[in-house]
Design a protein around this motif. Structure first.
Motif, PDB file in Angstrom:
ATOM      1  N   GLU A  99       0.834  -1.205   0.000  1.00 32.02           N
ATOM      2  CA  GLU A  99       0.000   0.000   0.000  1.00 32.02           C
ATOM      3  C   GLU A  99       0.871   1.258   0.000  1.00 32.02           C
ATOM      4  O   GLU A  99       0.501   2.284  -0.586  1.00 32.02           O
ATOM      5  CB  GLU A  99      -0.941  -0.003   1.204  1.00 32.02           C
ATOM      6  CG  GLU A  99      -2.057  -1.030   1.097  1.00 32.02           C
ATOM      7  CD  GLU A  99      -3.044  -0.947   2.243  1.00 32.02           C
ATOM      8  OE1 GLU A  99      -3.230   0.164   2.790  1.00 32.02           O
ATOM      9  OE2 GLU A  99      -3.620  -1.992   2.601  1.00 32.02           O
ATOM     10  N   GLN A 118      -8.309   2.806  -2.775  1.00 30.23           N
ATOM     11  CA  GLN A 118      -9.384   1.853  -2.494  1.00 30.23           C
ATOM     12  C   GLN A 118      -9.092   0.496  -3.122  1.00 30.23           C
ATOM     13  O   GLN A 118      -9.354  -0.544  -2.520  1.00 30.23           O
ATOM     14  CB  GLN A 118     -10.715   2.380  -3.027  1.00 30.23           C
ATOM     15  CG  GLN A 118     -11.308   3.532  -2.245  1.00 30.23           C
ATOM     16  CD  GLN A 118     -12.584   4.021  -2.912  1.00 30.23           C
ATOM     17  OE1 GLN A 118     -12.550   4.967  -3.693  1.00 30.23           O
ATOM     18  NE2 GLN A 118     -13.689   3.385  -2.614  1.00 30.23           N
ATOM     19  N   ARG A 121      -6.334  -1.101  -0.989  1.00 32.05           N
ATOM     20  CA  ARG A 121      -6.739  -1.440   0.378  1.00 32.05           C
ATOM     21  C   ARG A 121      -7.796  -2.526   0.415  1.00 32.05           C
ATOM     22  O   ARG A 121      -8.044  -3.122   1.475  1.00 32.05           O
ATOM     23  CB  ARG A 121      -7.286  -0.193   1.094  1.00 32.05           C
ATOM     24  CG  ARG A 121      -6.250   0.843   1.467  1.00 32.05           C
ATOM     25  CD  ARG A 121      -6.804   1.771   2.551  1.00 32.05           C
ATOM     26  NE  ARG A 121      -8.138   2.274   2.214  1.00 32.05           N
ATOM     27  CZ  ARG A 121      -8.371   3.451   1.627  1.00 32.05           C
ATOM     28  NH1 ARG A 121      -7.355   4.234   1.299  1.00 32.05           N
ATOM     29  NH2 ARG A 121      -9.593   3.848   1.376  1.00 32.05           N
ATOM     30  N   ALA A 122      -8.432  -2.786  -0.697  1.00 29.80           N
ATOM     31  CA  ALA A 122      -9.535  -3.759  -0.724  1.00 29.80           C
ATOM     32  C   ALA A 122      -9.062  -5.139  -0.252  1.00 29.80           C
ATOM     33  O   ALA A 122      -7.949  -5.571  -0.565  1.00 29.80           O
ATOM     34  CB  ALA A 122     -10.102  -3.859  -2.141  1.00 29.80           C
ATOM     35  N   ALA A 123      -9.918  -5.798   0.489  1.00 24.68           N
ATOM     36  CA  ALA A 123      -9.586  -7.135   0.983  1.00 24.68           C
ATOM     37  C   ALA A 123      -9.478  -8.111  -0.182  1.00 24.68           C
ATOM     38  O   ALA A 123     -10.270  -8.066  -1.126  1.00 24.68           O
ATOM     39  CB  ALA A 123     -10.654  -7.609   1.968  1.00 24.68           C
ATOM     40  N   TRP A 124      -8.516  -8.988  -0.125  1.00 25.15           N
ATOM     41  CA  TRP A 124      -8.343  -9.993  -1.169  1.00 25.15           C
ATOM     42  C   TRP A 124      -9.488 -10.987  -1.139  1.00 25.15           C
ATOM     43  O   TRP A 124      -9.940 -11.417  -0.079  1.00 25.15           O
ATOM     44  CB  TRP A 124      -7.013 -10.721  -0.977  1.00 25.15           C
ATOM     45  CG  TRP A 124      -5.814  -9.840  -1.187  1.00 25.15           C
ATOM     46  CD1 TRP A 124      -5.133  -9.142  -0.223  1.00 25.15           C
ATOM     47  CD2 TRP A 124      -5.170  -9.538  -2.423  1.00 25.15           C
ATOM     48  NE1 TRP A 124      -4.107  -8.424  -0.794  1.00 25.15           N
ATOM     49  CE2 TRP A 124      -4.093  -8.658  -2.141  1.00 25.15           C
ATOM     50  CE3 TRP A 124      -5.394  -9.930  -3.741  1.00 25.15           C
ATOM     51  CZ2 TRP A 124      -3.248  -8.167  -3.132  1.00 25.15           C
ATOM     52  CZ3 TRP A 124      -4.543  -9.441  -4.733  1.00 25.15           C
ATOM     53  CH2 TRP A 124      -3.494  -8.575  -4.432  1.00 25.15           C
ATOM     54  N   THR A 126     -12.617 -10.655  -1.970  1.00 25.21           N
ATOM     55  CA  THR A 126     -13.936 -10.136  -1.609  1.00 25.21           C
ATOM     56  C   THR A 126     -14.420  -9.163  -2.682  1.00 25.21           C
ATOM     57  O   THR A 126     -13.732  -8.197  -3.009  1.00 25.21           O
ATOM     58  CB  THR A 126     -13.887  -9.408  -0.254  1.00 25.21           C
ATOM     59  OG1 THR A 126     -13.407 -10.302   0.743  1.00 25.21           O
ATOM     60  CG2 THR A 126     -15.264  -8.902   0.133  1.00 25.21           C
ATOM     61  N   GLN A 128     -16.355  -6.101  -4.158  1.00 26.10           N
ATOM     62  CA  GLN A 128     -16.763  -4.821  -3.600  1.00 26.10           C
ATOM     63  C   GLN A 128     -17.378  -3.947  -4.687  1.00 26.10           C
ATOM     64  O   GLN A 128     -16.833  -3.838  -5.794  1.00 26.10           O
ATOM     65  CB  GLN A 128     -15.562  -4.098  -2.983  1.00 26.10           C
ATOM     66  CG  GLN A 128     -14.897  -4.891  -1.874  1.00 26.10           C
ATOM     67  CD  GLN A 128     -13.927  -4.049  -1.076  1.00 26.10           C
ATOM     68  OE1 GLN A 128     -14.005  -2.820  -1.062  1.00 26.10           O
ATOM     69  NE2 GLN A 128     -13.007  -4.708  -0.400  1.00 26.10           N
ATOM     70  N   GLN A 137     -12.927  -6.997  -7.648  1.00 25.18           N
ATOM     71  CA  GLN A 137     -12.369  -8.042  -6.795  1.00 25.18           C
ATOM     72  C   GLN A 137     -10.949  -8.339  -7.261  1.00 25.18           C
ATOM     73  O   GLN A 137     -10.649  -8.325  -8.455  1.00 25.18           O
ATOM     74  CB  GLN A 137     -13.194  -9.337  -6.865  1.00 25.18           C
ATOM     75  CG  GLN A 137     -12.686 -10.414  -5.920  1.00 25.18           C
ATOM     76  CD  GLN A 137     -13.450 -11.711  -5.970  1.00 25.18           C
ATOM     77  OE1 GLN A 137     -12.965 -12.748  -5.529  1.00 25.18           O
ATOM     78  NE2 GLN A 137     -14.668 -11.688  -6.504  1.00 25.18           N
ATOM     79  N   GLN A 139      -7.680 -11.233  -6.394  1.00 30.70           N
ATOM     80  CA  GLN A 139      -7.333 -12.478  -5.726  1.00 30.70           C
ATOM     81  C   GLN A 139      -5.823 -12.612  -5.680  1.00 30.70           C
ATOM     82  O   GLN A 139      -5.145 -12.457  -6.703  1.00 30.70           O
ATOM     83  CB  GLN A 139      -7.966 -13.678  -6.442  1.00 30.70           C
ATOM     84  CG  GLN A 139      -9.480 -13.709  -6.353  1.00 30.70           C
ATOM     85  CD  GLN A 139     -10.068 -15.021  -6.844  1.00 30.70           C
ATOM     86  OE1 GLN A 139      -9.370 -16.018  -7.034  1.00 30.70           O
ATOM     87  NE2 GLN A 139     -11.378 -15.026  -7.040  1.00 30.70           N
ATOM     88  N   HIS A 140      -5.320 -12.919  -4.501  1.00 27.82           N
ATOM     89  CA  HIS A 140      -3.883 -13.107  -4.302  1.00 27.82           C
ATOM     90  C   HIS A 140      -3.554 -14.567  -4.616  1.00 27.82           C
ATOM     91  O   HIS A 140      -3.548 -15.430  -3.750  1.00 27.82           O
ATOM     92  CB  HIS A 140      -3.518 -12.758  -2.856  1.00 27.82           C
ATOM     93  CG  HIS A 140      -2.048 -12.770  -2.586  1.00 27.82           C
ATOM     94  ND1 HIS A 140      -1.514 -12.569  -1.329  1.00 27.82           N
ATOM     95  CD2 HIS A 140      -0.983 -12.967  -3.405  1.00 27.82           C
ATOM     96  CE1 HIS A 140      -0.200 -12.647  -1.391  1.00 27.82           C
ATOM     97  NE2 HIS A 140       0.142 -12.888  -2.643  1.00 27.82           N
TER      98      HIS A 140
END
Length: 225
Positions: A99, A118, A121-124, A126, A128, A137, A139-140
């Motif tokens: 980040e 944004q 910072r977004a959750a992997w 998920t 949004q 979205q 994906q890691h």
């Protein structure tokens, strides 16, 4: 002590930042112009013609191989909002930037589009809803481990160059991608090497060569048969 993030930051010819990867000895974008490259290839040849031809209420599904700096996703978000047409974006990234590195990039200033922070910072993993027209979205994971749930209309193929990641430019890998690309859908990429074009053709794509951005001679848009 030097900041590793600052050591990776580079300025490309159009005034837009990129990053350098010491792992792959590659830059994330063309040094001739990061924004110019992304707009020309991924937006101009990939997303924009599909949005213009699509029914306004039907979301365009984007898959990006290599979320990277987030520039392609940011531009897709900008176009979706400007045209008021829904876009659903999913990107995979095996080697995410931090980040702190993302905060140094001047993409907001150069594009006029807020929201890069944004995206990073977004959750992997998920999904949004970031605007009325853009669902995001990331994906890691690796491409090989990715398990799609839909067919995609356009593939942003933005892996590091074939010399750095040859496994991502093979017929077998493109066949995997073809399996989750809808018939008539696009795969757009900056690489126009003969080996890349032949691998795409063998995997079930019709390959088109298009003029590249700036001084780049050619880029590829491949159409799923």
């Amino acid at each position: 002590m030097n900041n590793p993030s600052s050591e990776r930051l580079v300025l490309t010819a159009d005034g837009t930042h990129s990053l350098y990867s010491p792992v792959f000895n590659q830059h994330y974008h063309s040094l001739h112009g990061a924004l110019q490259e992304s707009r020309h290839i991924f937006i101009g040849l990939g997303l924009e013609p599909l949005l213009q031809a699509n029914a306004p209420s039907t979301p365009i599904q984007i898959f990006e191989m290599g979320f990277g700096t987030g520039l392609n996703a940011l531009l897709a978000w900008q176009l979706a909002d400007r045209l008021r047409q829904p876009v659903t974006y999913l990107g995979v990234e095996a080697f995410p930037i931090s980040e702190a590195e993302a905060a140094q990039l001047n993409f907001g200033e150069q594009t006029g589009q807020a929201g890069l922070s944004q995206l990073h910072r977004a959750a992997w993993g998920t999904s949004q809803v970031l605007s009325d027209y853009f669902t995001f979205q990331k994906q890691h994971t690796t491409l090989q481990a990715f398990r799609p749930e839909v067919l995609y209309d356009v593939i942003f193929y933005d892996a590091f160059a074939p010399g750095a990641q040859p496994e991502l430019w093979s017929e077998a890998t493109f066949a995997q991608v073809a399996a989750f690309t809808r018939p008539g859908g696009y795969l757009v990429t900056y690489s126009s090497k003969g080996s890349v074009r032949r691998a795409l053709q063998a995997a079930g794509f019709a390959v088109e060569k298009h003029p590249g951005p700036g001084t780049k001679r050619e880029v590829v848009r491949a159409v799923r048969l």
